[in-house]
Design a protein around this motif. Structure first.
Motif, PDB file in Angstrom:
ATOM      1  N   ALA A  26       0.833  -1.209   0.000  1.00  0.00           N
ATOM      2  CA  ALA A  26       0.000   0.000   0.000  1.00  0.00           C
ATOM      3  C   ALA A  26       0.865   1.255   0.000  1.00  0.00           C
ATOM      4  N   ALA A  27       1.897   1.275   0.848  1.00  0.00           N
ATOM      5  CA  ALA A  27       2.745   2.467   0.946  1.00  0.00           C
ATOM      6  C   ALA A  27       3.394   2.776  -0.395  1.00  0.00           C
ATOM      7  N   MET A  68       3.618   5.413  -6.045  1.00  0.00           N
ATOM      8  CA  MET A  68       3.646   5.065  -7.461  1.00  0.00           C
ATOM      9  C   MET A  68       2.496   5.705  -8.210  1.00  0.00           C
ATOM     10  N   VAL A  69       1.286   5.516  -7.693  1.00  0.00           N
ATOM     11  CA  VAL A  69       0.110   6.001  -8.411  1.00  0.00           C
ATOM     12  C   VAL A  69       0.120   7.521  -8.478  1.00  0.00           C
ATOM     13  N   SER A  70       0.444   8.189  -7.356  1.00  0.00           N
ATOM     14  CA  SER A  70       0.385   9.652  -7.437  1.00  0.00           C
ATOM     15  C   SER A  70       1.477  10.188  -8.348  1.00  0.00           C
ATOM     16  N   SER A  71       2.709   9.629  -8.274  1.00  0.00           N
ATOM     17  CA  SER A  71       3.734  10.219  -9.134  1.00  0.00           C
ATOM     18  C   SER A  71       3.507   9.861 -10.605  1.00  0.00           C
ATOM     19  N   LEU A  72       3.001   8.644 -10.883  1.00  0.00           N
ATOM     20  CA  LEU A  72       2.700   8.305 -12.286  1.00  0.00           C
ATOM     21  C   LEU A  72       1.625   9.228 -12.833  1.00  0.00           C
ATOM     22  N   GLY A 117      11.478   0.250  -9.723  1.00  0.00           N
ATOM     23  CA  GLY A 117      12.914   0.321  -9.481  1.00  0.00           C
ATOM     24  C   GLY A 117      13.296   1.640  -8.844  1.00  0.00           C
ATOM     25  N   GLY A 118      12.723   2.727  -9.380  1.00  0.00           N
ATOM     26  CA  GLY A 118      13.030   4.047  -8.835  1.00  0.00           C
ATOM     27  C   GLY A 118      12.612   4.176  -7.386  1.00  0.00           C
ATOM     28  N   SER A 119      11.532   3.493  -7.017  1.00  0.00           N
ATOM     29  CA  SER A 119      11.068   3.637  -5.641  1.00  0.00           C
ATOM     30  C   SER A 119      12.038   2.992  -4.655  1.00  0.00           C
ATOM     31  N   VAL A 120      12.906   2.090  -5.141  1.00  0.00           N
ATOM     32  CA  VAL A 120      13.898   1.506  -4.224  1.00  0.00           C
ATOM     33  C   VAL A 120      14.814   2.615  -3.685  1.00  0.00           C
TER      34      VAL A 120
END
Lengths: 326, 280
Positions: free
Chosen positions: A101-102, A107-111, A263-266
């Motif tokens: 969820a976190a 992901m959803v907001s930045s996409l 990958g970027g979120s890592v």
């Protein structure tokens, strides 16, 4: 059976083949690890007990033939059994479900933001190629693309937390603020601003470039010339003919970039201490928890397959020509 | 000025292309002369820890948390970043050309299978895949290069396949077949040279992506522990972000400028080599 149903089935089959392929790649990667698999996994995890090693040997069927091992591996994955993380003392699938969820929030907001900004700016740039607006927007895209995510994150912390003190430097919640209700949501939103901005900048750059190329491509097609010829104005042509046709390939690109954003979120979650899948990945790297890493790899690949499937179905629904051409 | 004159000569002389080439040249020279300027390497402590930058000629970029010279790190980092990025790109290029040429030249099941494999590799998230590979094979330069190459080849394969498919039935290829030139010779001497320019453009951008991948890896602590890298330097400076932000800022600027420069040169290459642009 309608054409769309036929397309749906064909596309589902393709997705299944890809998933089987991903399973094979995962299996090969596990077995490429030098040394005895169970010992490598346990040893890198650090100080595993004999019971865990036995469990790993049982899970991978290490005393069996390679084919049996492969069958067992596939069987486990089909049940979504990703194994057990010794370091976290929890099943890998539970760990992933906990953190999903976190990551989805980021992901959803930045996409969404990156897509909207990228599409509008890319359109704006392509409407007057080589004009000052195009040069500025393309420069923006270049800067966004070339800035390493982790570095941008640190710069934002430096500015907005250290110098200005406006935003928290990390984490997802403030201790003491109620975790439910409006106050809780606002608190999470405040923590999410910097990581979302960091992720958005890169993908906005990607979408600007794709949209600009897509608009330029559509604008050179014959039906656009026809539209001008029948007396439509520049604005009308772009609003009615170019925009929609240029947007269509972008829907597919939205799906393609999901893997990149995971990958970027890592790095982004590592920089901001955001308790999602990316942070979990970093912890798994740090403790050399290979079983957990493989689970995350498999899960994120699956997520990409599903989003690709959805975006393909959506674009075929918008544009029936796609069903025929694929 | 005529349209032809503007397009014919400008790509290389435009300010953006010149800037890119200049930055890249500086980074390249820095990478080459690093051992001459800093014979002791980037690791020994040369001064008081946290010496601020621009204070002395001896350590123009200051020193890090353990008194190591930041300038030395930047120079040696250029070596590591460029080596890894270039070798990984060449490796990815070889895989991509091999797969793409085979798939594009041999239609039917061979093409199908190779394209499915390419799709699978394109689906797995690149960065996470690289992380898993490097963790499993232990961080070393060879492991990092191989991992980056393994995730980077699919776009090249698709590109080469598309070019081969459009070229394989052209008259000059058919006439070669007719007079009995062996397939491998046709592939390497007839078709491949004709699809070189888009491949060169794409691989120039791949070098930039590889620099970013390597930086991300080493920032996460997955760099080769025996060499310094720009990403590692940012990671070293990160705990001191409040007191000594320059430790994180300088190596980041180096990564940023290198990636910008490669992109600018790639853009110029694209315009110089892409004949379709000369149409309009």
């Amino acid at each position: 059976m309608t054409r769309y149903a036929a397309f749906l089935i064909r596309r589902l089959m393709q997705a299944c083949i890809i998933v089987v392929g991903i399973v094979c790649v995962n299996f090969v990667v596990v077995h490429l690890a030098p040394g005895n698999l169970a010992e490598v996994m346990a040893g890198q995890g650090g100080g595993a007990d004999a019971g865990y090693i036995a469990a790993l040997k049982e899970r991978f069927g290490l005393d069996q033939s390679l084919w049996v091992q492969f069958g067992r591996y596939v069987w486990n994955l089909l049940q979504f059994d990703l194994g057990y993380s010794f370091r976290e003392s929890m099943p890998v699938s539970v760990l992933i479900a906990d953190k999903l969820a976190a990551t989805l929030i980021l992901m959803v907001s930045s996409l969404a933001i990156a897509f909207m900004l990228g599409v509008s700016l890319g359109m704006l740039a392509a409407m007057r190629p080589n004009a000052i607006s195009d040069v500025v927007i393309s420069l923006l895209a270049l800067i966004g693309y070339a800035t390493p995510l982790f570095w941008l994150g640190l710069l934002l912390i430096l500015l907005f937390t250290v110098k200005l003190g406006w935003l928290p430097s990390g984490g997802m919640r403030t201790i003491g603020v109620p975790s439910t209700g409006l106050a809780g949501i606002l608190d999470i939103a405040r923590h999410a601003i910097l990581p979302v901005v960091t992720l958005t900048v890169f993908y906005m750059a990607v979408f600007i470039r794709l949209m600009r190329a897509s608009v330029l491509n559509v604008a050179s097609l014959d039906f656009v010339k026809t539209a001008y010829a029948k007396g439509m104005s520049f604005r009308q042509v772009y609003a009615h003919h170019v925009l929609g046709n240029a947007l269509l390939p972008m829907v597919t690109m939205l799906g393609v970039n999901v893997g990149g954003i995971l990958g970027g979120s890592v790095v982004v979650e590592t920089v901001f201490g955001w308790p999602g899948l990316g942070r979990l990945t970093f912890d798994a790297i740090f403790s050399r928890d290979i079983n957990l890493l493989l689970g995350i790899l498999f899960f994120s690949s699956l997520l990409v397959v599903v989003t690709n499937l959805v975006t393909d179905l959506v674009s075929a629904w918008i544009d029936p020509r796609i069903e025929v051409s694929k | 000025m005529s349209a032809r004159g503007m397009r014919g000569r400008t790509p290389w002389l435009r300010p953006s292309a010149l800037t890119g080439a200049l930055i890249l040249l500086v980074v390249l020279i820095g990478a080459v002369v690093a051992p001459v300027l800093f014979p002791a390497g980037p690791w020994p402590a040369v001064g008081v820890p946290y010496t601020p930058p621009f204070g002395s000629l001896a350590q123009p970029f200051g020193t890090d948390t353990l008194g190591r010279d930041v300038a030395a790190g930047l120079f040696y980092g250029a070596r590591v970043s460029l080596t890894i990025a270039i070798v990984a790109t060449v490796a990815a290029l070889s895989i991509g050309v091999l797969v793409g040429a085979t798939a594009g030249y041999v239609p039917g099941w061979c093409d199908d299978v190779l394209m499915r494999v390419t799709e699978i590799f394109q689906t797995i998230p690149n960065f996470i895949f690289v992380i898993v590979l490097v963790v499993i094979f232990q961080p070393s330069i060879v492991a990092i290069i191989s991992a980056i190459a393994i995730v980077s080849w699919p776009p090249i394969a698709r590109l080469v396949r598309a070019e081969f498919m459009s070229l394989r039935n052209r008259e000059f290829v058919l006439s070669c077949k007719l007079v009995g030139v062996p397939p491998l010779k046709i592939i390497f001497t007839e078709i491949l040279p004709n699809c070189l320019s888009p491949v060169i453009v794409t691989s120039s951008i791949m070098v930039a992506t590889a620099v970013l991948l390597e930086a991300g890896l080493s920032f996460l602590g997955l760099g080769d522990p025996n060499v310094i890298s720009w990403g590692t330097m940012v990671a070293i400076g990160r705990p001191a972000l409040r007191t000594a932000p320059y430790l994180s800022i300088f190596p980041g600027i180096a990564i940023f400028l290198t990636v910008v420069a490669i992109n600018l040169v790639g853009e110029a290459l694209n315009e110089a080599l892409d004949p379709r642009r000369n149409r309009g």
